[in-house]
Design an enzyme around this catalytic site. Structure first.
Site, PDB file in Angstrom:
ATOM      1  N   HIS A   1      -2.431  -4.834   1.925  1.00  0.00           N
ATOM      2  CA  HIS A   1      -3.686  -4.730   2.812  1.00  0.00           C
ATOM      3  C   HIS A   1      -3.640  -4.537   4.235  1.00  0.00           C
ATOM      4  O   HIS A   1      -4.576  -3.899   4.536  1.00  0.00           O
ATOM      5  CB  HIS A   1      -4.540  -5.996   2.306  1.00  0.00           C
ATOM      6  CG  HIS A   1      -6.340  -5.764   2.467  1.00  0.00           C
ATOM      7  ND1 HIS A   1      -6.784  -4.724   2.261  1.00  0.00           N
ATOM      8  CD2 HIS A   1      -7.060  -6.592   3.047  1.00  0.00           C
ATOM      9  CE1 HIS A   1      -8.103  -4.933   2.580  1.00  0.00           C
ATOM     10  NE2 HIS A   1      -8.210  -5.906   2.996  1.00  0.00           N
TER      11      HIS A   1
ATOM     12  N   HIS B   1      -3.865  -8.070  -3.767  1.00  0.00           N
ATOM     13  CA  HIS B   1      -4.019  -7.114  -2.801  1.00  0.00           C
ATOM     14  C   HIS B   1      -4.389  -7.536  -1.468  1.00  0.00           C
ATOM     15  O   HIS B   1      -3.687  -7.327  -0.448  1.00  0.00           O
ATOM     16  CB  HIS B   1      -4.956  -5.811  -3.214  1.00  0.00           C
ATOM     17  CG  HIS B   1      -5.148  -4.982  -2.049  1.00  0.00           C
ATOM     18  ND1 HIS B   1      -3.976  -3.864  -1.763  1.00  0.00           N
ATOM     19  CD2 HIS B   1      -6.184  -4.555  -1.166  1.00  0.00           C
ATOM     20  CE1 HIS B   1      -4.340  -3.165  -0.912  1.00  0.00           C
ATOM     21  NE2 HIS B   1      -5.719  -3.534  -0.602  1.00  0.00           N
TER      22      HIS B   1
ATOM     23  N   ASP C   1       0.778  -1.022   0.191  1.00  0.00           N
ATOM     24  CA  ASP C   1       0.159  -0.090   0.005  1.00  0.00           C
ATOM     25  C   ASP C   1       0.848   1.326   0.155  1.00  0.00           C
ATOM     26  O   ASP C   1       1.872   1.295   0.488  1.00  0.00           O
ATOM     27  CB  ASP C   1      -0.895  -0.089   1.148  1.00  0.00           C
ATOM     28  CG  ASP C   1      -1.998  -1.154   1.330  1.00  0.00           C
ATOM     29  OD1 ASP C   1      -1.736  -2.187   0.656  1.00  0.00           O
ATOM     30  OD2 ASP C   1      -3.142  -0.857   1.935  1.00  0.00           O
TER      31      ASP C   1
ATOM     32  N   ASP D   1      -6.481   7.474  -1.238  1.00  0.00           N
ATOM     33  CA  ASP D   1      -7.190   7.492   0.009  1.00  0.00           C
ATOM     34  C   ASP D   1      -6.091   7.742   1.056  1.00  0.00           C
ATOM     35  O   ASP D   1      -4.890   7.174   1.128  1.00  0.00           O
ATOM     36  CB  ASP D   1      -8.044   6.508   0.316  1.00  0.00           C
ATOM     37  CG  ASP D   1      -9.233   6.433  -0.664  1.00  0.00           C
ATOM     38  OD1 ASP D   1      -9.605   7.551  -0.950  1.00  0.00           O
ATOM     39  OD2 ASP D   1      -9.769   5.528  -0.813  1.00  0.00           O
ATOM     40  N   ARG D   2      -6.371   8.649   2.199  1.00  0.00           N
ATOM     41  CA  ARG D   2      -5.950   8.798   3.372  1.00  0.00           C
ATOM     42  C   ARG D   2      -4.691   9.831   3.436  1.00  0.00           C
ATOM     43  O   ARG D   2      -4.387  10.457   4.186  1.00  0.00           O
ATOM     44  CB  ARG D   2      -5.565   7.420   4.127  1.00  0.00           C
ATOM     45  CG  ARG D   2      -6.510   6.522   4.591  1.00  0.00           C
ATOM     46  CD  ARG D   2      -6.298   5.851   5.528  1.00  0.00           C
ATOM     47  NE  ARG D   2      -7.262   5.205   6.281  1.00  0.00           N
ATOM     48  CZ  ARG D   2      -7.741   3.788   5.889  1.00  0.00           C
ATOM     49  NH1 ARG D   2      -7.247   3.135   4.826  1.00  0.00           N
ATOM     50  NH2 ARG D   2      -8.891   3.129   6.299  1.00  0.00           N
TER      51      ARG D   2
ATOM     52  N   ASP E   1      -3.982  -0.114  -3.574  1.00  0.00           N
ATOM     53  CA  ASP E   1      -4.191   1.084  -2.596  1.00  0.00           C
ATOM     54  C   ASP E   1      -3.167   2.020  -2.800  1.00  0.00           C
ATOM     55  O   ASP E   1      -2.514   2.540  -1.866  1.00  0.00           O
ATOM     56  CB  ASP E   1      -4.176   0.215  -1.171  1.00  0.00           C
ATOM     57  CG  ASP E   1      -5.381  -0.107  -0.606  1.00  0.00           C
ATOM     58  OD1 ASP E   1      -6.454  -0.607  -1.499  1.00  0.00           O
ATOM     59  OD2 ASP E   1      -5.489  -0.636   0.610  1.00  0.00           O
TER      60      ASP E   1
ATOM     61  N   ARG F   1     -14.040  -6.844   8.806  1.00  0.00           N
ATOM     62  CA  ARG F   1     -13.920  -5.598   7.875  1.00  0.00           C
ATOM     63  C   ARG F   1     -15.367  -5.474   7.120  1.00  0.00           C
ATOM     64  O   ARG F   1     -15.691  -4.288   6.596  1.00  0.00           O
ATOM     65  CB  ARG F   1     -13.085  -5.804   6.798  1.00  0.00           C
ATOM     66  CG  ARG F   1     -11.536  -5.589   7.077  1.00  0.00           C
ATOM     67  CD  ARG F   1     -10.834  -5.943   5.872  1.00  0.00           C
ATOM     68  NE  ARG F   1      -9.310  -6.214   6.101  1.00  0.00           N
ATOM     69  CZ  ARG F   1      -8.235  -5.180   6.075  1.00  0.00           C
ATOM     70  NH1 ARG F   1      -8.741  -3.857   5.971  1.00  0.00           N
ATOM     71  NH2 ARG F   1      -6.894  -5.322   6.421  1.00  0.00           N
TER      72      ARG F   1
ATOM     73  N   HIS G   1      -1.176   4.791  -0.483  1.00  0.00           N
ATOM     74  CA  HIS G   1      -2.053   5.316   0.294  1.00  0.00           C
ATOM     75  C   HIS G   1      -1.792   7.016  -0.020  1.00  0.00           C
ATOM     76  O   HIS G   1      -1.921   7.808   1.002  1.00  0.00           O
ATOM     77  CB  HIS G   1      -2.310   5.064   1.457  1.00  0.00           C
ATOM     78  CG  HIS G   1      -3.480   3.937   1.931  1.00  0.00           C
ATOM     79  ND1 HIS G   1      -4.685   4.008   1.358  1.00  0.00           N
ATOM     80  CD2 HIS G   1      -3.090   2.851   2.413  1.00  0.00           C
ATOM     81  CE1 HIS G   1      -5.025   2.736   1.290  1.00  0.00           C
ATOM     82  NE2 HIS G   1      -4.272   2.344   2.276  1.00  0.00           N
TER      83      HIS G   1
ATOM     84  N   ASN H   1      -8.517  -2.883  -2.640  1.00  0.00           N
ATOM     85  CA  ASN H   1      -9.906  -2.431  -2.343  1.00  0.00           C
ATOM     86  C   ASN H   1     -10.352  -0.901  -2.235  1.00  0.00           C
ATOM     87  O   ASN H   1     -11.519  -0.660  -2.447  1.00  0.00           O
ATOM     88  CB  ASN H   1     -10.030  -3.211  -0.947  1.00  0.00           C
ATOM     89  CG  ASN H   1      -9.170  -2.485   0.169  1.00  0.00           C
ATOM     90  OD1 ASN H   1      -8.095  -2.309   0.388  1.00  0.00           O
ATOM     91  ND2 ASN H   1      -9.916  -1.889   1.113  1.00  0.00           N
ATOM     92  N   HIS H   2      -9.288  -0.172  -2.335  1.00  0.00           N
ATOM     93  CA  HIS H   2      -9.452   1.460  -2.227  1.00  0.00           C
ATOM     94  C   HIS H   2      -9.564   1.808  -3.870  1.00  0.00           C
ATOM     95  O   HIS H   2     -10.156   3.195  -3.830  1.00  0.00           O
ATOM     96  CB  HIS H   2      -8.444   2.155  -1.422  1.00  0.00           C
ATOM     97  CG  HIS H   2      -8.494   2.129  -0.183  1.00  0.00           C
ATOM     98  ND1 HIS H   2      -9.022   3.355   0.509  1.00  0.00           N
ATOM     99  CD2 HIS H   2      -8.395   1.321   0.825  1.00  0.00           C
ATOM    100  CE1 HIS H   2      -9.177   2.981   1.886  1.00  0.00           C
ATOM    101  NE2 HIS H   2      -8.690   1.830   2.091  1.00  0.00           N
TER     102      HIS H   2
END
Length: 414
Positions: A345, A271, A161, A192-193, A189, A318, A163, A221-222
């Protein structure tokens, strides 16, 4: 791995909280618990998803209406972003976009233009909306020909990741080498964030277009419309470009990313993890990937599942995917003649975590996750004989980072 940072109890990340010193804020992540896994990823609740979808739909409708009005008014083809090439995104905010861009005319030397864009992106500069549109069109032409499972050759460097932590991505390239000198596989990923999801994803996408055989991008998944509306990427695109067009271009590309990769037919890279619906690689190859990630099923499991010290399969905290044990990994590897699974992940405080007698490894490549967790990051370097070397690195020093653009005050403070 346990995260030492303390976050909000909310399931959603925000960038509206401010530090005590009044400076720019770090995204807030949920405090780890049985309900909230260590990296804070949870499937949005139906209400969260509905609220985010309504906000996105309203913004898309407003942008489309503005574009139609601009066309009726006879505006020119300027994308409204100007010629800003400042070194920091904070230096200048793009003007509001009132027209839907269309793919531009091909240039006489597209490689030279792309090299210039990569150089700008490496400085964390904006691409114009038109440039983003053209880049996504070129990327789609490449990705559409790649399989659900992309076969790649060693030597290669595998990354977890990112991010949106752009300056830490640059630190990764310092340690691992620049593309195309080093061949890379990123396990999703990208967004995001972090503060710089736009610049992070566009840099990786530009490298993919420029060196398609030297960098492989698989979906996390993002990389979905729903998740990015909750965890920051949608808001970042809207804030930086004053329209949702760039978000739409990028999320369209997400649908074309491969679901997994295999290195020299021996190392399976994904992932999230495995699925009880998937026993063979061939079953992954026949999935319909060009869609929003479903809330359940094999495609969802590949991006959401996690390994755990259990037997068989378990319910994931989750809210999507499954937990799976050593026996599931052993059976999948035996059936497909694999020696190892590499995945991302989950936050690993030491950068990576081996499990199940080294038949599975989690690789995490976002140091000091969310600018507060204090973890180191890692990349996995495989040589031509698949010998492993884990390269550990810390987050980029403050002196090498640009401060993120401050958010404008909410209307109710004006």
């Amino acid at each position: 791995a346990q995260c030492s940072c303390v976050g909000s109890n909310s399931k959603t990340d925000t960038m509206s909280e401010t530090n005590n010193d009044g400076g720019d804020s770090a995204p807030v992540i949920p405090e780890p618990s049985a309900e909230n896994p260590v990296d804070g990823d949870v499937l949005p609740t139906p209400k969260e998803a509905a609220d985010a979808a309504k906000a996105a739909t309203d913004a898309v409708a407003a942008t489309d209406a503005a574009g139609a009005g601009a066309a009726a008014g006879g505006l020119d083809d300027d994308d409204g972003l100007g010629d800003d090439t400042s070194a920091s995104p904070a230096a200048k905010q793009p003007a509001a976009v009132v027209q839907q861009p269309t793919p531009g005319k091909p240039t006489s030397n597209p490689s030279t233009d792309l090299d210039k864009q990569i150089e700008r992106l490496m400085q964390c500069e904006y691409l114009t909306e038109q440039e983003v549109c053209d880049l996504c069109v070129k990327a789609k032409e490449i990705l559409v020909d790649e399989g659900n499972v992309q076969y790649v050759s060693a030597p290669i460097t595998i990354c977890g990741d990112i991010h949106g932590q752009f300056y830490d991505l640059k630190e990764l390239f310092k340690r691992g080498g620049l593309c195309p000198n080093t061949s890379y596989l990123f396990m999703g990923d990208f967004v995001d964030r972090g503060y710089f999801s736009v610049e992070t994803f566009l840099l990786l996408l530009a490298l993919k277009v420029r060196y398609p055989d030297r960098i492989t991008l698989i979906r996390g998944n993002h990389e979905t419309r729903q998740i990015t509306q909750v965890y920051g990427f949608y808001e970042e695109c809207l804030r930086k470009y004053k329209s949702v067009n760039v978000w739409r271009y990028c999320t369209d590309i997400f649908d074309y990313l491969s679901l997994a990769a295999i290195v020299d037919n021996k190392v399976f890279c994904v992932h999230g993890g495995l699925s009880p619906s998937i026993q063979t690689i061939e079953q992954i190859q026949i999935l319909e990937r060009k869609q929003e990630v479903p809330h359940e099923g094999a495609m969802c499991d590949l991006m959401w599942s996690d390994p755990e010290d259990i037997e068989g399969w378990g319910v994931s905290p989750r809210g999507a995917g499954f937990t799976f044990g050593a026996d599931s990994v052993q059976e999948f590897n035996r059936t497909n003649n694999l020696q190892k699974i590499a995945r991302a992940h989950q936050l690993a405080m030491q950068g990576y975590q081996q499990m199940f007698n080294d038949t599975l490894v989690t690789v995490w490549s976002a140091p000091n996750y969310c600018y507060r967790c204090g973890n180191v990051a890692a990349i996995l370097k495989l040589d031509a004989n698949l010998n492993e070397e884990y390269i550990i690195f810390k987050d980029a020093p403050a002196s090498e980072r640009a401060k993120p653009t401050k958010r404008p005050p909410p209307d109710y403070f004006l």
